[in-house]
Design an enzyme around this catalytic site. Structure first.
Site, PDB file in Angstrom:
ATOM      1  N   LYS A  79       0.838  -1.201   0.000  1.00  0.00           N
ATOM      2  CA  LYS A  79       0.000   0.000   0.000  1.00  0.00           C
ATOM      3  C   LYS A  79       0.878   1.260   0.000  1.00  0.00           C
ATOM      4  CE  LYS A  79      -3.732  -2.611   1.978  1.00  0.00           C
ATOM      5  NZ  LYS A  79      -4.343  -3.249   3.151  1.00  0.00           N
TER       6      LYS A  79
ATOM      7  N   GLN B 147      -5.308  -2.238   9.176  1.00  0.00           N
ATOM      8  CA  GLN B 147      -5.025  -3.532   8.553  1.00  0.00           C
ATOM      9  C   GLN B 147      -5.638  -4.669   9.380  1.00  0.00           C
ATOM     10  OE1 GLN B 147      -3.615  -3.908   5.577  1.00  0.00           O
ATOM     11  NE2 GLN B 147      -3.667  -6.123   5.642  1.00  0.00           N
TER      12      GLN B 147
ATOM     13  N   ASP C 217     -11.382   1.573   2.914  1.00  0.00           N
ATOM     14  CA  ASP C 217     -11.593   0.135   2.713  1.00  0.00           C
ATOM     15  C   ASP C 217     -13.045  -0.172   2.316  1.00  0.00           C
ATOM     16  OD1 ASP C 217      -9.497  -1.714   2.979  1.00  0.00           O
ATOM     17  OD2 ASP C 217      -9.458  -1.539   5.163  1.00  0.00           O
TER      18      ASP C 217
HETATM   19  N1  GUN Z   1      -6.253  -7.595   5.258  1.00  0.00           N
HETATM   20  C1  GUN Z   1      -6.242  -8.270   4.083  1.00  0.00           C
HETATM   21  N2  GUN Z   1      -6.820  -7.533   3.121  1.00  0.00           N
HETATM   22  C2  GUN Z   1      -7.202  -6.378   3.696  1.00  0.00           C
HETATM   23  C3  GUN Z   1      -7.839  -5.200   3.209  1.00  0.00           C
HETATM   24  O1  GUN Z   1      -8.210  -5.070   2.033  1.00  0.00           O
HETATM   25  N3  GUN Z   1      -8.039  -4.211   4.111  1.00  0.00           N
HETATM   26  C4  GUN Z   1      -7.675  -4.326   5.407  1.00  0.00           C
HETATM   27  N4  GUN Z   1      -7.933  -3.304   6.221  1.00  0.00           N
HETATM   28  N5  GUN Z   1      -7.086  -5.395   5.890  1.00  0.00           N
HETATM   29  C5  GUN Z   1      -6.847  -6.409   5.027  1.00  0.00           C
END
Ligand code: GUN
Length: 283
Positions: A51, A95, A118
């Site tokens: 990210k 996350q 998200d």
């Molecule tokens: N863990 C795995 N994929 C994601 C995601 O798309 N967003 C978040 N916040 N955590 C994750």
């Protein structure tokens, strides 16, 4: 034919980099995404690194806040409250998974919905189902974008989604429905799953089992989208939910793991961050 999420994502990121420069000229700052990682699960570390890298590529400001596993839920909630109140923060991503001593639903609901890039906040989820404006969850949004970029006709087609998670299965089914596909949601307990999947013009697989979809489950010419991220038990390598080698020659179009849906998800996170920024700056 292989649909390369990686290539589509590269093109989109190039366009977004231009857009971010324009936004900076217009508003005097660039969009700012804050990613919070609690603990040091290697999978999560690799996701947040991806990210940060994507943010850098398109010129979005990224702050990754890493906290120890021992952080309390109360401390995390007060960090989120600070980020909500901070006018220089446009997007907040916590996350997942969170450590077991935290209530992830409570944490997600604490994020300001306008910063929930998200698309996991209950009010964003509700808005999706009510067809109201909202931040869409990144993987489902990325799948629709990928299908459209590959010129796949969705309207009038039969789509089957295997999987019913809140993050992928349910929202991608809703977005396909909104594009006028006729949608069936199947899952691990669906009886005679192959008879259902063989009807699909578009098959989206998000069940989380390595190489679960075999050649005899696919209609010839179908578009197959593989959302799985698994370890191949035989080779230890990353693999999808679809047995790619067996299915490639039967499918009309198919995505690969890695290089398929994953890069689209991260790219849509960038799109959502820009969207959240523009909404904030124009109000
Ligand atoms: N863990 C795995 N994929 C994601 C995601 O798309 N967003 C978040 N916040 N955590 C994750």
């Amino acid at each position: 034919m292989i649909i390369s999420g990686k290539e589509i994502a590269t093109d989109l990121k190039r366009e977004m980099a231009v857009k971010v420069k324009e936004l900076e000229a217009k508003y005097g700052r660039v969009p700012h995404l804050v990613v919070v990682l609690v603990g040091d699960d290697p999978g999560s570390v690799s996701y947040v690194t991806g990210k940060a890298k994507a943010s850098e590529e398109i010129g979005v400001r990224n702050t990754t806040i890493r906290k120890p596993e021992s952080m309390t839920e109360e401390e995390l909630l007060s960090l989120i409250a600070e980020l909500n109140a901070d006018d220089t923060v446009d997007g907040i991503l916590v996350q997942l998974p969170l450590p077991k001593h935290m209530d992830a639903d409570k944490v997600i609901a604490a994020i300001d919905r306008s910063k929930d890039v998200d698309g996991f906040h209950p009010l964003n989820v509700a808005s999706l189902w009510l067809k109201q404006p909202c931040l869409l969850p990144c993987t489902p949004k990325g799948i629709i974008k990928m299908l459209k970029t590959a010129n796949v006709e969705i309207a009038g087609k039969r789509a089957v989604v295997i999987g019913r998670s809140n993050i992928v299965g349910l929202p991608v089914a809703k977005l396909l429905l909104d594009e006028n596909a006729t949608v069936t949601i199947a899952h691990s307990r669906t009886k005679d799953l192959a008879s259902v999947t063989k009807e699909a013009d578009i098959l989206v697989v998000a069940i989380g089992r390595p190489k679960f979809v075999k050649a005899d489950m696919i209609k010839p010419g179908a578009v197959v989208i593989d959302v799985g991220v698994n370890r191949d038990p035989d080779t230890g390598k990353l693999c999808g939910d679809v047995d790619f080698n067996a299915c490639e020659s039967i499918a009309g179009m198919i995505t690969k793991v890695p290089g398929g849906v994953g890069p689209m998800t991260i790219t849509m996170l960038m799109t959502n961050t820009i969207e959240a920024f523009e909404t904030r700056m124009s109000r």
